[in-house]
Design a protein around this motif. Structure first.
Motif, PDB file in Angstrom:
ATOM      1  N   THR A  65       0.829  -1.210   0.000  1.00  0.00           N
ATOM      2  CA  THR A  65       0.000   0.000   0.000  1.00  0.00           C
ATOM      3  C   THR A  65       0.867   1.265   0.000  1.00  0.00           C
ATOM      4  O   THR A  65       0.480   2.275  -0.578  1.00  0.00           O
ATOM      5  CB  THR A  65      -0.970   0.018   1.198  1.00  0.00           C
ATOM      6  N   LEU A  66       2.042   1.213   0.629  1.00  0.00           N
ATOM      7  CA  LEU A  66       2.957   2.357   0.600  1.00  0.00           C
ATOM      8  C   LEU A  66       3.466   2.623  -0.816  1.00  0.00           C
ATOM      9  O   LEU A  66       3.583   3.777  -1.241  1.00  0.00           O
ATOM     10  CB  LEU A  66       4.138   2.114   1.539  1.00  0.00           C
ATOM     11  N   ILE A  67       3.791   1.559  -1.544  1.00  0.00           N
ATOM     12  CA  ILE A  67       4.266   1.713  -2.926  1.00  0.00           C
ATOM     13  C   ILE A  67       3.176   2.322  -3.797  1.00  0.00           C
ATOM     14  O   ILE A  67       3.426   3.249  -4.585  1.00  0.00           O
ATOM     15  CB  ILE A  67       4.721   0.352  -3.489  1.00  0.00           C
ATOM     16  N   ILE A  68       1.957   1.813  -3.660  1.00  0.00           N
ATOM     17  CA  ILE A  68       0.836   2.361  -4.420  1.00  0.00           C
ATOM     18  C   ILE A  68       0.618   3.823  -4.044  1.00  0.00           C
ATOM     19  O   ILE A  68       0.371   4.682  -4.903  1.00  0.00           O
ATOM     20  CB  ILE A  68      -0.438   1.539  -4.174  1.00  0.00           C
ATOM     21  N   ALA A  69       0.710   4.124  -2.749  1.00  0.00           N
ATOM     22  CA  ALA A  69       0.532   5.506  -2.290  1.00  0.00           C
ATOM     23  C   ALA A  69       1.597   6.419  -2.887  1.00  0.00           C
ATOM     24  O   ALA A  69       1.308   7.549  -3.304  1.00  0.00           O
ATOM     25  CB  ALA A  69       0.573   5.561  -0.764  1.00  0.00           C
ATOM     26  N   ALA A  70       2.840   5.948  -2.943  1.00  0.00           N
ATOM     27  CA  ALA A  70       3.932   6.755  -3.500  1.00  0.00           C
ATOM     28  C   ALA A  70       3.699   7.056  -4.975  1.00  0.00           C
ATOM     29  O   ALA A  70       3.916   8.190  -5.441  1.00  0.00           O
ATOM     30  CB  ALA A  70       5.262   6.030  -3.311  1.00  0.00           C
ATOM     31  N   LEU A  73      13.051  -3.344  -3.936  1.00  0.00           N
ATOM     32  CA  LEU A  73      13.348  -2.035  -4.492  1.00  0.00           C
ATOM     33  C   LEU A  73      13.023  -1.971  -5.984  1.00  0.00           C
ATOM     34  O   LEU A  73      12.393  -1.006  -6.462  1.00  0.00           O
ATOM     35  CB  LEU A  73      14.817  -1.681  -4.269  1.00  0.00           C
ATOM     36  N   LEU A  74      13.441  -2.988  -6.736  1.00  0.00           N
ATOM     37  CA  LEU A  74      13.149  -3.017  -8.173  1.00  0.00           C
ATOM     38  C   LEU A  74      11.648  -3.029  -8.418  1.00  0.00           C
ATOM     39  O   LEU A  74      11.137  -2.304  -9.277  1.00  0.00           O
ATOM     40  CB  LEU A  74      13.794  -4.249  -8.814  1.00  0.00           C
ATOM     41  N   ALA A  75      10.949  -3.857  -7.655  1.00  0.00           N
ATOM     42  CA  ALA A  75       9.495  -3.926  -7.805  1.00  0.00           C
ATOM     43  C   ALA A  75       8.851  -2.578  -7.508  1.00  0.00           C
ATOM     44  O   ALA A  75       7.947  -2.134  -8.225  1.00  0.00           O
ATOM     45  CB  ALA A  75       8.925  -4.998  -6.885  1.00  0.00           C
ATOM     46  N   ALA A  76       9.315  -1.919  -6.455  1.00  0.00           N
ATOM     47  CA  ALA A  76       8.751  -0.618  -6.086  1.00  0.00           C
ATOM     48  C   ALA A  76       8.950   0.402  -7.199  1.00  0.00           C
ATOM     49  O   ALA A  76       8.027   1.136  -7.569  1.00  0.00           O
ATOM     50  CB  ALA A  76       9.389  -0.129  -4.789  1.00  0.00           C
TER      51      ALA A  76
END
Length: 431
Positions: free
Chosen positions: A58-63, A112-115
């Motif tokens: 959810t943090l990645i989506i939020a970013a 990290l790569l996925a993010a």
């Protein structure tokens, strides 16, 4: 279906199909990457099913949505000023396709790569969806925007079905092809990127840009950006003059907070609560996309007949029923019912919202107002998933409580819909 009573003067039917083809292109991205495959793969494999894995997703989506929130008002205002929406749409498409292809190289521990790839691809998707929507008032007459918007959404779900169907075929045949689970998931990312790239071609070839540049002479990028920020501030300040658009933006923020949870976390919920496998989830989402396509197409006609506000209110009630079914489901049939209710409401609610924005936006500032609308939706895409992820983190992965909290967003959106008066809003837009 497409005649002079539906389309703006000079618009050819093939332009509408080209415009709809972009919905076809990007729907596969949301369906496979955000809804059915990569979200659950990230939680279970990339993050190793750690206690914080759902919250990290959810943090990645939020970013990614926060970055879109900053970029899109500027891009939208520049696109309006220069009448070059297609140029920016092409750049956004390249980002989405490249980021999606990059996900094929992610595996256990590559957080990290996925993010980075998710953020890049989702920014491209968000910007592209906004610019594509801004073409709607250029191609459809005001009394037919709901119908044409519905065509786009329903055709878009067909794209989701094509991408998802190919991905489902690959996953189910992985053993026969000698592919590991990781390789099969990587293959679905390649399929999604390829379909996105190919299906996006028609809009750049066939759709004519009819907007008139508002910027005279040659201006530097810096001056255009400065003017863009001024226009964003001006849009916010003038909401008192466009109060119905303001209420719609609030309503959209609330219901999109809930929808964002369903889009980005439904596969996680299915796996963690209902014990679904990747194949189970792909099959479920495949059938739900059929329901969503029918819902978007049918509601496109219904909202022009019964009114956009009443149609949107109906879909919001369906969302509340969906949340109740999902939260209390202990058997698969009830969860399947919840999923199909979500499909029925998904395209219809988003199509109705897009049509209402087209009606309430001043003609010469359509991209700017659509940017503001999507800005509220992206704030929702930050708030909704983070609220869900926070609840699961705090409660030790209590996904049922998290989905109940999501239901509050839909209840509040119904309250925000009540004050909207479309006739008053259209008069304000005309001024």
């Amino acid at each position: 279906m497409m005649d002079s009573k539906t389309l703006m003067p000079g618009v050819r039917p093939k332009e509408v199909w080209a415009w709809s083809a972009f919905d076809f292109a990007n729907s596969g991205y949301t369906t496979v990457v955000l809804t059915a495959v990569f979200n659950a793969y990230f939680v279970a494999v990339v993050a190793g099913d750690a206690p914080w894995a759902t919250f990290a997703w959810t943090l990645i989506i939020a970013a990614s949505n926060a970055a879109s929130l900053i970029l899109m008002p500027v891009i939208g205002a520049i696109a309006d000023a220069t009448a070059r929406k297609k140029v920016w749409l092409f750049a956004a498409t390249l980002c989405a396709v490249a980021g999606t292809f990059g996900l094929a190289f992610c595996g256990p521990g590559t957080i990290l790569l996925a993010a980075v790839m998710v953020i890049l691809s989702n920014i491209g998707y968000n910007v592209g969806e906004t610019l594509n929507s801004a073409f709607l008032p250029e191609i459809a007459r005001p009394e037919a925007v709901g119908k044409v918007s519905g065509w786009g959404w329903s055709f878009g779900y067909c794209g989701g079905l094509v991408t998802l169907g190919a991905s489902l075929l690959l996953v189910t045949q992985a053993d026969r092809l000698g592919l590991s689970t990781d390789s099969a998931i990587a293959g679905t990312m390649v399929i999604t990127a390829t379909v996105f790239a190919l299906a996006a071609i028609p809009i750049f070839v066939c759709l004519k840009e009819r907007a008139i540049p508002r910027q005279k002479g040659t201006s530097s990028l810096g001056s255009l950006c400065l003017e863009s920020f001024r226009e964003v501030v001006r849009t916010a300040k003038c909401l008192s003059q466009y109060r119905d658009f303001g209420w719609l933006a609030l309503c959209g923020f609330l219901y999109q907070s809930g929808i964002s949870v369903v889009i980005t976390l439904s596969a996680v919920y299915a796996a963690e609560v209902m014990g679904f496998t990747t194949t189970d989830t792909l099959l479920l989402v495949f059938l739900v996309n059929i329901t969503a396509a029918l819902g978007a197409f049918g509601f496109g006609y219904l909202q022009d007949r019964i009114g956009h506000k009443r149609a949107l209110g109906t879909t919001l009630v369906v969302w509340v029923l969906m949340i109740a079914c999902a939260a209390f489901a202990t058997t698969r049939p009830l969860f399947w019912l919840a999923a199909n209710l979500a499909g029925l409401a998904m395209g219809s609610s988003q199509s109705a919202g897009r049509a209402m924005v087209a009606l309430l936006s001043p003609e010469s500032r359509s991209a700017e107002f659509f940017s503001f609308w999507n800005m509220s939706l992206w704030v929702a895409a930050i708030v909704g998933p983070l609220a869900y992820g926070s609840v699961t983190w705090i409660t030790g992965n209590d996904h049922r409580l998290a989905i109940l909290v999501t239901g509050v967003f839909f209840l509040l959106s119904i309250a925000a819909l009540v004050p909207i008066n479309l006739e008053r809003g259209r008069r304000a837009a005309g001024r």
